[in-house]
Design an enzyme around this catalytic site. Structure first.
Site, PDB file in Angstrom:
ATOM      1  N   ILE A  60     -25.691  32.118 -23.181  1.00  0.00           N
ATOM      2  CA  ILE A  60     -24.641  31.969 -22.178  1.00  0.00           C
ATOM      3  C   ILE A  60     -25.197  32.522 -21.052  1.00  0.00           C
ATOM      4  O   ILE A  60     -24.995  32.259 -19.966  1.00  0.00           O
ATOM      5  CB  ILE A  60     -23.188  32.405 -22.731  1.00  0.00           C
ATOM      6  CG1 ILE A  60     -22.883  31.802 -23.999  1.00  0.00           C
ATOM      7  CG2 ILE A  60     -22.348  32.003 -21.442  1.00  0.00           C
ATOM      8  CD1 ILE A  60     -22.584  30.135 -23.722  1.00  0.00           C
ATOM      9  N   PRO A  81     -25.915  53.738 -26.152  1.00  0.00           N
ATOM     10  CA  PRO A  81     -26.599  52.699 -26.718  1.00  0.00           C
ATOM     11  C   PRO A  81     -27.547  51.851 -25.965  1.00  0.00           C
ATOM     12  O   PRO A  81     -28.838  51.462 -26.187  1.00  0.00           O
ATOM     13  CB  PRO A  81     -25.704  51.585 -27.448  1.00  0.00           C
ATOM     14  CG  PRO A  81     -24.239  52.359 -27.656  1.00  0.00           C
ATOM     15  CD  PRO A  81     -24.390  53.520 -26.395  1.00  0.00           C
ATOM     16  N   GLU A 135     -21.544  13.858 -29.484  1.00  0.00           N
ATOM     17  CA  GLU A 135     -21.516  15.260 -28.899  1.00  0.00           C
ATOM     18  C   GLU A 135     -22.517  16.119 -28.453  1.00  0.00           C
ATOM     19  O   GLU A 135     -22.507  16.754 -27.516  1.00  0.00           O
ATOM     20  CB  GLU A 135     -20.759  16.153 -30.204  1.00  0.00           C
ATOM     21  CG  GLU A 135     -21.695  16.696 -31.268  1.00  0.00           C
ATOM     22  CD  GLU A 135     -21.748  15.350 -32.153  1.00  0.00           C
ATOM     23  OE1 GLU A 135     -21.661  14.137 -32.209  1.00  0.00           O
ATOM     24  OE2 GLU A 135     -22.377  15.980 -33.409  1.00  0.00           O
ATOM     25  N   CYS A 149     -20.979  10.293 -37.655  1.00  0.00           N
ATOM     26  CA  CYS A 149     -22.174  10.067 -38.808  1.00  0.00           C
ATOM     27  C   CYS A 149     -21.599  10.190 -40.002  1.00  0.00           C
ATOM     28  O   CYS A 149     -21.057   9.166 -40.286  1.00  0.00           O
ATOM     29  CB  CYS A 149     -23.079  11.285 -38.483  1.00  0.00           C
ATOM     30  SG  CYS A 149     -24.795  10.998 -39.016  1.00  0.00           S
ATOM     31  N   LEU A 150     -21.432  11.345 -40.737  1.00  0.00           N
ATOM     32  CA  LEU A 150     -20.925  11.257 -42.117  1.00  0.00           C
ATOM     33  C   LEU A 150     -19.478  10.626 -41.941  1.00  0.00           C
ATOM     34  O   LEU A 150     -18.921  10.065 -42.784  1.00  0.00           O
ATOM     35  CB  LEU A 150     -20.930  12.578 -42.785  1.00  0.00           C
ATOM     36  CG  LEU A 150     -20.567  12.482 -44.374  1.00  0.00           C
ATOM     37  CD1 LEU A 150     -21.267  11.946 -45.251  1.00  0.00           C
ATOM     38  CD2 LEU A 150     -20.249  14.071 -44.922  1.00  0.00           C
ATOM     39  N   LYS A 204     -24.862  55.458 -13.360  1.00  0.00           N
ATOM     40  CA  LYS A 204     -25.541  56.369 -14.571  1.00  0.00           C
ATOM     41  C   LYS A 204     -26.520  55.471 -15.210  1.00  0.00           C
ATOM     42  O   LYS A 204     -27.492  55.855 -15.521  1.00  0.00           O
ATOM     43  CB  LYS A 204     -24.269  56.550 -15.427  1.00  0.00           C
ATOM     44  CG  LYS A 204     -24.560  57.470 -16.472  1.00  0.00           C
ATOM     45  CD  LYS A 204     -23.228  58.106 -17.151  1.00  0.00           C
ATOM     46  CE  LYS A 204     -23.822  58.791 -18.439  1.00  0.00           C
ATOM     47  NZ  LYS A 204     -22.409  59.047 -19.338  1.00  0.00           N
ATOM     48  N   GLU A 235     -39.308  41.828 -36.593  1.00  0.00           N
ATOM     49  CA  GLU A 235     -39.896  40.317 -36.363  1.00  0.00           C
ATOM     50  C   GLU A 235     -39.800  40.119 -34.976  1.00  0.00           C
ATOM     51  O   GLU A 235     -40.362  39.039 -34.465  1.00  0.00           O
ATOM     52  CB  GLU A 235     -38.846  39.384 -36.990  1.00  0.00           C
ATOM     53  CG  GLU A 235     -37.369  39.626 -36.843  1.00  0.00           C
ATOM     54  CD  GLU A 235     -36.694  38.738 -37.743  1.00  0.00           C
ATOM     55  OE1 GLU A 235     -36.995  38.294 -39.025  1.00  0.00           O
ATOM     56  OE2 GLU A 235     -35.487  38.439 -37.551  1.00  0.00           O
ATOM     57  N   GLN A 281     -19.575   7.215 -41.855  1.00  0.00           N
ATOM     58  CA  GLN A 281     -19.630   6.596 -43.165  1.00  0.00           C
ATOM     59  C   GLN A 281     -18.449   6.691 -44.396  1.00  0.00           C
ATOM     60  O   GLN A 281     -18.361   5.690 -44.951  1.00  0.00           O
ATOM     61  CB  GLN A 281     -21.016   7.315 -43.841  1.00  0.00           C
ATOM     62  CG  GLN A 281     -22.310   7.335 -43.006  1.00  0.00           C
ATOM     63  CD  GLN A 281     -23.234   8.044 -43.521  1.00  0.00           C
ATOM     64  OE1 GLN A 281     -23.274   8.800 -44.329  1.00  0.00           O
ATOM     65  NE2 GLN A 281     -24.587   7.785 -42.818  1.00  0.00           N
ATOM     66  N   HIS A 293     -24.651  10.974 -32.813  1.00  0.00           N
ATOM     67  CA  HIS A 293     -24.073  12.155 -32.600  1.00  0.00           C
ATOM     68  C   HIS A 293     -23.657  12.190 -30.992  1.00  0.00           C
ATOM     69  O   HIS A 293     -24.405  12.762 -30.405  1.00  0.00           O
ATOM     70  CB  HIS A 293     -24.995  13.336 -32.973  1.00  0.00           C
ATOM     71  CG  HIS A 293     -24.701  13.743 -34.385  1.00  0.00           C
ATOM     72  ND1 HIS A 293     -23.954  14.533 -35.159  1.00  0.00           N
ATOM     73  CD2 HIS A 293     -25.745  13.410 -35.492  1.00  0.00           C
ATOM     74  CE1 HIS A 293     -24.318  14.451 -36.543  1.00  0.00           C
ATOM     75  NE2 HIS A 293     -25.220  13.386 -36.433  1.00  0.00           N
ATOM     76  N   SER A 327     -26.545  41.938 -32.007  1.00  0.00           N
ATOM     77  CA  SER A 327     -26.682  40.671 -31.949  1.00  0.00           C
ATOM     78  C   SER A 327     -25.077  39.793 -31.364  1.00  0.00           C
ATOM     79  O   SER A 327     -24.283  40.757 -31.427  1.00  0.00           O
ATOM     80  CB  SER A 327     -27.295  39.793 -33.249  1.00  0.00           C
ATOM     81  OG  SER A 327     -26.076  40.099 -34.357  1.00  0.00           O
TER      82      SER A 327
HETATM   83  N1  GLN Z   1     -25.374  12.876 -44.778  1.00  0.00           N
HETATM   84  C1  GLN Z   1     -25.463  11.725 -43.898  1.00  0.00           C
HETATM   85  C2  GLN Z   1     -26.595  10.875 -43.975  1.00  0.00           C
HETATM   86  O1  GLN Z   1     -27.827  11.579 -43.873  1.00  0.00           O
HETATM   87  C3  GLN Z   1     -24.779  11.804 -42.779  1.00  0.00           C
HETATM   88  C4  GLN Z   1     -25.526  12.753 -41.817  1.00  0.00           C
HETATM   89  C5  GLN Z   1     -24.707  13.557 -40.802  1.00  0.00           C
HETATM   90  O2  GLN Z   1     -23.410  13.448 -40.443  1.00  0.00           O
HETATM   91  N2  GLN Z   1     -25.356  14.046 -39.716  1.00  0.00           N
HETATM   92  O3  GLN Z   1     -27.050   9.816 -43.581  1.00  0.00           O
END
Ligand code: GLN
Length: 541
Positions: free
Chosen positions: A19, A191, A510, A382-383, A224, A150, A386, A508, A13
């Site tokens: 890619i 292989p 990203e 996100c977090l 080969k 699998e 927060q 997010h 793997s």
């Molecule tokens: N744990 C936080 C929430 O659920 C942030 C989630 C995250 O960073 N994706 O709101």
């Protein structure tokens, strides 16, 4: 008429099937064909949404809110297209569909079996995207390694499809490893021979063999491999280790992978590859004019795949700024008030990563405080956003026990609280606030300047939100909500007025950065980091 390419993997793997699939897709796209990629994963989880990042790396979220394999991120970043729920299918999802149908009585009393019922469902899903008529070519990456128990139903489905289709409508690319034995000073093909033999035993014969290798394969070796694997020599493709994943399409172009694919699929009248923008990006990536050091603070830093899209977004944003972005991983569990200056002192910017649960959050809060007070460019996702709200509540609004109810259910100042519609949710898979939502930006805010527009749409994956009962106090003290969901008023972006670059986003960003469209917050964050580095006089040429 859609044509199908299946990409399988052999020997080990982690050879980079995703890619290779994305690079082939890029080349075909660059010749004017409409291409998409889908991934079939052999594990039993219905999707990777419930998997720990240590198990499976990042969970990539699509526009339509599917929690998917991180390879879909590569597909989107390479092709500059959106994928969807249909682009990622697991064994779990296949079985779930078949079992639900069985419970509905749809099989009319028949015994339900792997062949034909599971394989039929795999085949139906393999053809779904092609059936839309939107694509000339659908590439299907089969997760796992040929020979695994699998993977068998997937390989069998490919065999059946190959039998059902015209020869020129489908082909199989097999990715293998050619190890170099130092003691013998030799590249070894055995292989690969075994892996191709194993596939043949299952009735599937690869049309093209892509060989991952540390050293160049000479013509004799290619011959080969071709002879023993029963393909033409031109169908043996060398895939040497590359310094960047973004170089792989050009390496595949040199090897003629796209040309042999087009020949086998009998596609004529395609144009010459148009890779101008791609090459421009690579040039900028290779020859930066400056350098910044960014701290990535999170709790999964031992496993870089956990932050895949963030790291790739930095590559895109760095190239856009013609600036090398060096990432320093900071483990949030080990940041304390005593060592924060030492750990973050050399940075030009700080990114606080997304995450779940209590572990490591106090370190993140301490790091945010450092960035806020030292005017270090800050970006919270996100977090991370927060944690920035909690830090501000504790240290500026003086609400000492401010917290998120995710970490402390009994806090008397829940500045981050569970979203109303999450309160009744009891099951875990696919139940977060997922996928893309619109967001309205405050005129004149940093967010507004970054995006250059007032309405944006970004992707989400969370259950908690900023508690609007505290918004007035936040705004009066200098932290504003510069982006909100227009329908619900949910705070999507917070930023500090009195700081050169301090932004936290509930979504997010990203997930939408691509080579051709780097995400604007990342681009501006690097720009701000560069200014910060210059002001310290540490920007290295
Ligand atoms: N744990 C936080 C929430 O659920 C942030 C989630 C995250 O960073 N994706 O709101």
């Amino acid at each position: 008429m859609t044509k199908y390419i299946f990409v399988t993997g052999g020997v080990t793997s982690s050879l980079g099937k995703g890619i290779i699939a994305a690079s082939l897709a890029k080349l075909l796209q660059s010749r004017g064909l409409k291409v998409t990629i889908q991934k079939f994963d052999p594990y039993i989880n219905v999707d990777p949404g419930t998997l720990n990042p240590y198990e499976h790396g990042e969970c990539f979220v699509t526009e339509d809110g599917a929690e998917t394999d991180l390879d879909l991120g590569h597909y989107e970043r390479f092709l500059n297209i959106f994928t969807s729920q249909a682009n990622n299918v697991t064994t779990g999802r296949i079985y779930q569909t078949v079992i639900n149908k069985e419970r509905e009585g749809a099989y009319l009393g028949k015994t339900v079996q792997v062949i034909p019922h599971i394989t039929d469902e795999i085949k139906r899903r393999m053809l779904l995207l092609g059936d839309t008529g939107n694509y000339d070519i659908v590439i299907t990456e089969i997760g796992g390694t040929v020979g695994d128990i699998e993977s068998l139903p997937f390989v069998e489905a490919v065999r059946q499809l190959q039998w059902e289709m015209e020869e020129e409508d489908c082909l199989v690319v097999h990715l293998t490893l050619i190890p170099y034995l130092k003691a013998a000073k030799e590249l070894k093909t055995k292989p690969t021979q075994h892996s191709v033999k194993l596939m043949s035993e299952n009735g599937v014969h690869p049309d093209i063999i892509v060989c991952r290798t540390e050293r160049a394969l000479n013509q004799e070796l290619k011959k080969k491999i071709a002879l023993f694997c029963n393909v033409k020599t031109e169908a043996v493709i060398e895939a040497m280790d590359a310094s960047s994943i973004y170089e792989v399409p050009l390496k595949m172009l040199n090897e003629g992978l796209d040309v042999i694919v087009l020949k086998k699929l009998q596609i004529n009248g395609y144009s010459a590859p148009e890779l101008g923008k791609w090459k421009e990006f690579l040039d900028k990536l290779k020859y930066p004019s400056g350098k910044v050091t960014i701290g990535l603070i999170g709790k999964y830093i031992e496993l870089q795949d956990a932050y895949k899209s963030i790291l790739e977004s930095f590559v895109h944003a760095g190239a856009m700024n013609e600036c090398k972005v060096q990432i320093v991983n900071v483990h949030s569990e080990f940041v304390t008030e005593e060592n924060v200056a030492e750990k973050l002192g050399n940075l030009d910017g700080l990114l606080v990563a997304p995450g779940f649960g209590k572990r490591g959050v106090e370190g993140k809060i301490i790091a945010v405080q450092y960035a806020r007070e030292k005017k270090l460019p800050f970006f919270g996702i996100c977090l991370g956003m927060q944690m920035a709200a909690i830090e501000f509540a504790r240290n500026v609004l003086n609400l000492k026990d401010a917290h998120s109810t995710e970490m402390d259910e009994n806090t008397s100042n829940p500045v981050i609280d569970l979203m109303e519609d999450q309160k009744a949710v009891t099951t875990k898979g696919g139940t977060m606030r997922l996928g893309s939502y619109p967001c309205e930006l405050k005129l004149g805010s940093l967010a507004n300047a970054i995006y250059g527009q007032s309405y944006i749409s970004e992707r989400h994956r969370h259950r908690w939100e900023f508690n609007n009962a505290y918004l007035d106090r936040f705004e009066k003290a200098g932290m504003i909500a510069s982006g909100k969901n227009p329908a619900t008023g949910l705070v999507e972006i917070i930023e500090l007025k009195d700081h050169p670059f301090f932004i936290g986003v509930q979504y997010h960003p990203e997930l939408k950065s691509t080579v051709e469209n780097p995400q604007p917050i990342f681009v501006n964050f690097i720009k701000a980091a560069r200014v910060f580095a210059e002001s310290k006089g540490t920007e290295k040429k």
